[in-house]
Design a protein around this motif. Structure first.
Motif, mmCIF file in Angstrom:
data_model
loop_
_atom_site.group_PDB
_atom_site.id
_atom_site.type_symbol
_atom_site.label_atom_id
_atom_site.label_comp_id
_atom_site.label_asym_id
_atom_site.label_seq_id
_atom_site.Cartn_x
_atom_site.Cartn_y
_atom_site.Cartn_z
ATOM 1 N N SER A 20 -2.950 20.572 116.579
ATOM 2 C CA SER A 20 -3.268 19.172 116.361
ATOM 3 C C SER A 20 -2.940 18.500 115.196
ATOM 4 O O SER A 20 -2.634 17.250 115.148
ATOM 5 C CB SER A 20 -4.966 19.050 116.679
ATOM 6 O OG SER A 20 -5.495 17.773 116.502
ATOM 7 N N ILE A 21 -3.071 19.260 114.152
ATOM 8 C CA ILE A 21 -2.838 18.571 112.655
ATOM 9 C C ILE A 21 -1.104 18.341 112.673
ATOM 10 O O ILE A 21 -0.919 17.123 112.318
ATOM 11 C CB ILE A 21 -3.206 19.494 111.616
ATOM 12 C CG1 ILE A 21 -4.831 19.552 111.399
ATOM 13 C CG2 ILE A 21 -2.572 18.852 110.231
ATOM 14 C CD1 ILE A 21 -5.332 20.504 110.459
ATOM 15 N N HIS A 23 0.874 17.778 115.112
ATOM 16 C CA HIS A 23 1.350 16.713 116.032
ATOM 17 C C HIS A 23 1.135 15.371 115.301
ATOM 18 O O HIS A 23 1.971 14.197 115.653
ATOM 19 C CB HIS A 23 0.479 16.778 117.296
ATOM 20 C CG HIS A 23 1.051 17.528 118.432
ATOM 21 N ND1 HIS A 23 2.296 17.386 118.917
ATOM 22 C CD2 HIS A 23 0.769 18.663 119.172
ATOM 23 C CE1 HIS A 23 2.720 17.988 119.837
ATOM 24 N NE2 HIS A 23 1.687 18.844 119.705
ATOM 25 N N GLU A 24 0.325 15.339 114.258
ATOM 26 C CA GLU A 24 0.286 13.928 113.534
ATOM 27 C C GLU A 24 1.344 13.727 112.477
ATOM 28 O O GLU A 24 1.364 12.816 112.079
ATOM 29 C CB GLU A 24 -1.159 13.902 112.856
ATOM 30 C CG GLU A 24 -2.388 14.113 113.817
ATOM 31 C CD GLU A 24 -2.361 12.839 114.864
ATOM 32 O OE1 GLU A 24 -2.126 11.781 114.405
ATOM 33 O OE2 GLU A 24 -2.502 12.898 115.984
ATOM 34 N N MET A 25 2.157 14.658 112.178
ATOM 35 C CA MET A 25 3.155 14.559 111.317
ATOM 36 C C MET A 25 4.327 13.790 111.860
ATOM 37 O O MET A 25 4.446 14.151 113.002
ATOM 38 C CB MET A 25 3.531 15.966 110.815
ATOM 39 C CG MET A 25 2.419 16.598 110.040
ATOM 40 S SD MET A 25 2.872 18.251 109.515
ATOM 41 C CE MET A 25 1.336 18.904 108.721
ATOM 42 N N ASP A 26 4.956 13.143 111.109
ATOM 43 C CA ASP A 26 6.376 12.601 111.312
ATOM 44 C C ASP A 26 7.188 13.926 111.428
ATOM 45 O O ASP A 26 7.169 14.958 110.929
ATOM 46 C CB ASP A 26 6.841 11.594 110.499
ATOM 47 C CG ASP A 26 7.146 12.103 109.133
ATOM 48 O OD1 ASP A 26 7.989 12.915 108.880
ATOM 49 O OD2 ASP A 26 6.164 11.296 107.992
ATOM 50 N N THR A 29 8.241 15.731 107.982
ATOM 51 C CA THR A 29 7.504 16.524 107.436
ATOM 52 C C THR A 29 7.009 17.556 108.319
ATOM 53 O O THR A 29 6.690 18.602 107.558
ATOM 54 C CB THR A 29 5.871 15.491 107.410
ATOM 55 O OG1 THR A 29 6.217 14.288 106.706
ATOM 56 C CG2 THR A 29 4.685 16.238 106.703
ATOM 57 N N LEU A 30 7.076 17.452 109.622
ATOM 58 C CA LEU A 30 6.930 18.655 110.430
ATOM 59 C C LEU A 30 7.980 19.749 110.094
ATOM 60 O O LEU A 30 7.482 20.777 110.074
ATOM 61 C CB LEU A 30 6.738 18.095 111.913
ATOM 62 C CG LEU A 30 6.867 19.246 112.858
ATOM 63 C CD1 LEU A 30 5.286 19.868 112.766
ATOM 64 C CD2 LEU A 30 6.696 18.713 114.396
#
Length: 286
Positions: A20-21, A23-26, A29-30
């Motif tokens: 979940s965390i 998935h919030e990254m661009d 960053t991922l």
């Protein structure tokens, strides 16, 4: 003695929370998050949704809702290989087609960058150019010369897992010296919603009929997701090649030479896409 782990540590040990965390990254960053620790890297590699977000595996047509989403990292690094989205409904080729320029690619900025980018294990090679992915790929070559206008069409085998940037890049490099010296090279996105596939190729002069070439061009616009367009013109007095004293190297030809030299230094071969010619045509001056 038993030590109770902090709540934050216990939470980050739960795979669903990590996913979940992430998935919030661009995207950038991922990609960097894979270097945080082995656990995060494993979670990213195993998650189909995160692999789709990183453009490593295809998203379905339904999930894309019929719209193209460019790979943002590739679109920055290889900017001229990604046509602008505001080019729809142009009246002719000269209005809408943007040239691809090897010398504008980020990897050409320095020898160190070239070597870093062109490593065979570099992750950008495996990335899809867009989501949903490009599946059908063709080449439309046309040339105007002393006798008239000629063209030929080629197609690659269907890219069932989508067109990867490594294949597209090597296809561009595989075009060769003459094309990068004097031809206009463009990437056109067609299919159901063309981006820069104009309905008509402008006439080189009033004494040639272009119904044939435009019929073939429109067919490619409808049938292929991506068409690489190579357009050139020649006269009897043009320099024949780099050994000719009148030959002047373009910035793209110089970039092409440097890329080929780096490939050679790394022990690599420029493969490109295997193409099959399926149609040819010509229109002669009246």
């Amino acid at each position: 003695m038993h030590f109770r782990l902090p709540a934050q540590t216990r939470a980050l040990a739960i795979p669903e929370i990590i996913i979940s965390i992430l998935h919030e990254m661009d995207m950038q960053t991922l990609m960097a998050a894979q270097r945080v620790c082995r656990t995060w890297a494993d979670q990213i590699r195993r998650s189909r949704s995160l692999q789709k977000a990183l453009f490593f595996i295809p998203a379905s047509e339904k999930s894309g809702a019929g719209t193209r989403v460019y790979n943002p990292m590739l679109a920055r690094a290889f900017q001229s290989a990604f046509p602008s989205e505001d080019l729809r409904d142009a009246s002719n080729a000269s209005d809408s087609i943007e040239d691809v320029s090897l010398s504008d690619f980020d990897l050409t900025k320095s020898p160190a960058k070239r070597e870093m980018y062109l490593r065979p294990e570099a992750s950008w090679r495996r990335m899809l150019t867009q989501q949903p992915p490009v599946s059908t790929v063709g080449l439309f070559s046309m040339g105007a010369g002393p006798m008239g206008l000629s063209w030929h069409q080629e197609r690659a085998t269907r890219q069932d897992e989508g067109l990867r940037m490594g294949a597209l890049f090597e296809w561009l490099v595989h075009l060769g010296r003459h094309e990068w010296n004097s031809a206009t090279i463009a990437i056109c996105l067609g299919g159901a919603e063309p981006v820069n596939m104009p309905l008509e190729i402008i006439r080189p002069c009033t004494s040639v009929f272009t119904d044939g070439i435009n019929g073939d061009w429109r067919a490619m616009a409808a049938d292929f997701d991506l068409v690489l367009l190579a357009s050139s013109a020649s006269t009897c007095v043009d320099p024949e090649g780099p050994d000719d004293p009148d030959w002047v190297k373009s910035s793209d030809e110089i970039a092409w030479e440097e890329i080929c030299e780096t490939y050679s230094e790394l022990g690599l071969t420029v493969a490109g896409l295997k193409m099959e010619t399926y149609n040819e045509g010509g229109a002669w001056w009246n």
